[in-house]
Design an enzyme around this catalytic site. Structure first.
Site, PDB file in Angstrom:
ATOM      1  N   CYS A   1       0.804  -1.231   0.000  1.00  0.00           N
ATOM      2  CA  CYS A   1       0.000   0.000   0.000  1.00  0.00           C
ATOM      3  C   CYS A   1       0.837   1.283   0.000  1.00  0.00           C
ATOM      4  O   CYS A   1       0.857   2.011  -0.997  1.00  0.00           O
ATOM      5  CB  CYS A   1      -0.932   0.005   1.200  1.00  0.00           C
ATOM      6  SG  CYS A   1      -2.140  -1.319   1.144  1.00  0.00           S
TER       7      CYS A   1
HETATM    8  N1  LIG Z   1      -2.728  -5.794   2.040  1.00  0.00           N
HETATM    9  C1  LIG Z   1      -3.209  -4.718   2.631  1.00  0.00           C
HETATM   10  O1  LIG Z   1      -2.864  -4.433   3.774  1.00  0.00           O
HETATM   11  C2  LIG Z   1      -4.198  -3.813   1.934  1.00  0.00           C
HETATM   12  C3  LIG Z   1      -4.881  -2.847   2.701  1.00  0.00           C
HETATM   13  C4  LIG Z   1      -5.803  -2.016   2.086  1.00  0.00           C
HETATM   14  C5  LIG Z   1      -6.006  -2.121   0.710  1.00  0.00           C
HETATM   15  N2  LIG Z   1      -5.331  -3.048  -0.026  1.00  0.00           N
HETATM   16  C6  LIG Z   1      -5.630  -3.115  -1.464  1.00  0.00           C
HETATM   17  O2  LIG Z   1      -6.452  -4.269  -1.688  1.00  0.00           O
HETATM   18  C7  LIG Z   1      -6.143  -4.855  -2.950  1.00  0.00           C
HETATM   19  C8  LIG Z   1      -5.758  -6.319  -2.771  1.00  0.00           C
HETATM   20  O3  LIG Z   1      -4.588  -6.380  -1.982  1.00  0.00           O
HETATM   21  P1  LIG Z   1      -4.136  -7.714  -1.228  1.00  0.00           P
HETATM   22  O4  LIG Z   1      -3.081  -7.303  -0.263  1.00  0.00           O
HETATM   23  O5  LIG Z   1      -5.312  -8.467  -0.743  1.00  0.00           O
HETATM   24  O6  LIG Z   1      -3.481  -8.500  -2.447  1.00  0.00           O
HETATM   25  P2  LIG Z   1      -3.038 -10.044  -2.449  1.00  0.00           P
HETATM   26  O7  LIG Z   1      -1.983 -10.162  -3.459  1.00  0.00           O
HETATM   27  O8  LIG Z   1      -2.798 -10.521  -1.048  1.00  0.00           O
HETATM   28  O9  LIG Z   1      -4.353 -10.801  -2.943  1.00  0.00           O
HETATM   29  C9  LIG Z   1      -4.887 -10.660  -4.196  1.00  0.00           C
HETATM   30  C10 LIG Z   1      -5.436 -12.002  -4.648  1.00  0.00           C
HETATM   31  O10 LIG Z   1      -6.116 -11.809  -5.887  1.00  0.00           O
HETATM   32  C11 LIG Z   1      -5.867 -12.937  -6.691  1.00  0.00           C
HETATM   33  N3  LIG Z   1      -6.148 -12.559  -8.059  1.00  0.00           N
HETATM   34  C12 LIG Z   1      -5.391 -11.840  -8.929  1.00  0.00           C
HETATM   35  N4  LIG Z   1      -6.046 -11.649 -10.089  1.00  0.00           N
HETATM   36  C13 LIG Z   1      -7.253 -12.236  -9.946  1.00  0.00           C
HETATM   37  C14 LIG Z   1      -8.370 -12.384 -10.791  1.00  0.00           C
HETATM   38  N5  LIG Z   1      -8.398 -11.845 -12.007  1.00  0.00           N
HETATM   39  N6  LIG Z   1      -9.419 -13.074 -10.328  1.00  0.00           N
HETATM   40  C15 LIG Z   1      -9.414 -13.617  -9.100  1.00  0.00           C
HETATM   41  N7  LIG Z   1      -8.382 -13.499  -8.240  1.00  0.00           N
HETATM   42  C16 LIG Z   1      -7.318 -12.821  -8.666  1.00  0.00           C
HETATM   43  C17 LIG Z   1      -4.440 -13.319  -6.402  1.00  0.00           C
HETATM   44  O11 LIG Z   1      -4.189 -14.674  -6.727  1.00  0.00           O
HETATM   45  C18 LIG Z   1      -4.376 -13.053  -4.885  1.00  0.00           C
HETATM   46  O12 LIG Z   1      -4.704 -14.204  -4.135  1.00  0.00           O
HETATM   47  C19 LIG Z   1      -5.047  -3.990  -3.557  1.00  0.00           C
HETATM   48  O13 LIG Z   1      -5.631  -3.003  -4.359  1.00  0.00           O
HETATM   49  C20 LIG Z   1      -4.419  -3.323  -2.338  1.00  0.00           C
HETATM   50  O14 LIG Z   1      -3.817  -2.096  -2.652  1.00  0.00           O
HETATM   51  C21 LIG Z   1      -4.442  -3.896   0.560  1.00  0.00           C
END
Ligand SMILES: NC(=O)c1ccc[n+]([C@@H]2O[C@H](COP(=O)([O-])OP(=O)(O)OC[C@H]3O[C@@H](n4cnc5c(N)ncnc54)[C@H](O)[C@@H]3O)[C@@H](O)[C@H]2O)c1
Length: 444
Positions: free
Chosen positions: A272
């Site tokens: 992030c």
């Molecule tokens: N990690 C954090 O602390 C956090 C906090 C707030 C916001 N976010 C935001 O949330 C979003 C997700 O982040 P995250 O940390 O969960 O990512 P992550 O990488 O942990 O998880 C994303 C998941 O999506 C899957 N994926 C990718 N493409 C896909 C598709 N087309 N269909 C289905 N699944 C798919 C991946 O295999 C993965 O398991 C991002 O935009 C991030 O900026 C993250």
């Protein structure tokens, strides 16, 4: 349309689909299932889907027992079959939003998820984007894609943005007690999405558009990046002036108003803070606006690994040792304490820089058994490194220890007793430990 979806949410008849079961999507889908909904997680990673279906969690904040109970009671399942999107009444997108090598937003994962939704879109569905992105993504990118089906916003489907605020490893604030901002592309979309989240979150704050919600998320994370940048600059300034940064911050933080403490560190990491501000500055540039604070914070924060390596070199130099051939042990490679996430972790850059100067680098991290460097923007060999056990011999053999992550379950007093030089980038060693220590301790 709106009454139909609202009543199916109220009666918990609505089936909830979450696309992307990572740090954000898995806690979210679990929360819906826990609250009586029939919830489905959509994944491209078949191994993750299989683990969920066998009742296993791979996200430390979500206990395996919780997943197992929900899977056994048939309230939760995961799938790689996106045709099941048709059966969902609400679909929430939680896929990654990385940066390209050029530091421009990469919304290809959002587009891929939207393509799947488009294929299955039917009348009566509510679509919500949660992935962090630039203002305008929901109504400039998603809406036209979905309307290409011939279905119309408000008449046939609803569309909103609601940013995720999950803080991995935070035992106090989790999905259910973190207030949720919701902004629909239309008023009906806002109402429906707010109603959906009010089923699992105590406080829902509605705003007048998806753009406001998108911008609010970027303000939150840019606020952190800029203030951490300020703390890092202060640390370097204090180092030059031979003043204890941490004591300065502690003193300033006694002011009961108008000051909020931020702390320096080895650099920023995670999915992030290092990335999101670029989404905002990129969009600003499209409109001829140059966001200077964001650029400056990025510059200051990205130089911290270099500064940490300089502190190691200074400490070794005092002991008449060259960096080349010295053994340096990093404590922690995760980007923050008590979690297993190494995405964008400054540890990768520190390891790379130490190796480039000829140091023999090892690391210990109770949460991370192996680190890979392929995507780490590093110059080095790219060979993966494995965590070594934190034995007395390991500590004695190190010429320097660098505390990069202040994990809780490390016996820092033992580290102080057995190592000649410690570079503490997190103030993990409090004053008392320092008193009894034989080590030379350099703090940021
Ligand atoms: N990690 C954090 O602390 C956090 C906090 C707030 C916001 N976010 C935001 O949330 C979003 C997700 O982040 P995250 O940390 O969960 O990512 P992550 O990488 O942990 O998880 C994303 C998941 O999506 C899957 N994926 C990718 N493409 C896909 C598709 N087309 N269909 C289905 N699944 C798919 C991946 O295999 C993965 O398991 C991002 O935009 C991030 O900026 C993250």
């Amino acid at each position: 349309m709106n009454e139909q979806i609202i009543s199916s949410i109220t009666s918990k008849r609505a089936r909830i689909g979450v696309i992307g079961l990572g740090y954000v999507g898995l806690p979210l889908v679990v929360e819906f299932a826990r609250n009586g909904f029939n919830a489905v997680g959509f994944e491209v990673d078949a191994a993750k889907a299989a683990r969920i279906n066998s009742g296993e969690s791979y996200i430390p904040d979500i206990p395996t027992a919780a997943v197992r109970e929900l899977v056994d009671s048939k309230r939760l399942h995961a799938t790689t079959n996106f045709d099941e999107l048709r059966d969902c009444d609400a679909i929430i997108i939680c896929v990654p939003t990385p940066l390209r090598k050029t530091k421009e937003p990469d919304i290809s994962y959002i587009m891929a998820a939207a393509e799947q939704i488009k294929r299955c879109l039917r009348s009566g569905q509510l679509i919500v984007l949660e992935s962090t992105t630039y203002p305008g993504t929901t109504d400039e990118v998603l809406l036209p894609m979905l309307e290409e089906t011939g279905l119309k916003l408000d008449r046939d489907f609803l569309l909103a943005f609601s940013p995720e605020r999950v803080d991995p490893g935070n035992p106090t604030f989790q999905t259910h007690n973190i207030p949720k901002v919701v902004g629909g592309v239309t008023e009906d979309s806002t109402l429906a999405a707010a109603h959906l989240y009010s089923q699992i979150v105590k406080d829902v704050h509605s705003v007048t558009s998806a753009r406001v919600a998108e911008a609010a998320k970027l303000l939150e994370n840019t606020f952190r990046a800029v203030n951490i940048g300020m703390a890092n600059e202060m640390a370097r300034l204090c180092y030059a002036l031979n003043i204890d940064t941490w004591e300065v911050i502690r003193a300033a933080a006694t002011k009961p108003f108008g000051f909020m403490p931020f702390y320096p560190g080895p650099g920023i990491g995670g999915h992030c803070i290092p990335l999101d501000p670029h989404y905002l500055s990129w969009k600003a540039r499209q409109h001829g606006f140059d966001s200077r604070f964001i650029g400056l914070a990025e510059e200051v924060n990205s130089r911290m690994p270099e500064h940490v390596v300089q502190l190691v070199a200074d400490g070794l130099n005092d002991a008449r040792k060259p960096m080349k051939g010295s053994r340096v042990l990093l404590l922690g490679v995760a980007y923050k304490k008590d979690i297993d996430d190494v995405r964008e972790s400054p540890a990768l850059s520190i390891i790379d820089r130490l190796q480039a100067k000829g140091a023999e680098v090892r690391y210990h991290d109770p949460f991370v058994t192996k680190v890979h460097f392929e995507d780490a923007h590093t110059q080095g060999s790219g060979e993966p490194l494995e965590s070594v056990p934190l034995t007395d011999d390991e500590l004695r053999a190190a010429d320097a220890v660098v505390i990069v992550t202040d994990h809780s379950n490390i016996d820092y007093s033992r580290v102080c007793r057995l190592t000649p030089l410690i570079v503490d980038t997190r103030n993990a060693l409090n004053g008392e430990l320092r008193k009894g220590s034989v080590a030379q301790i350099i703090r940021l």
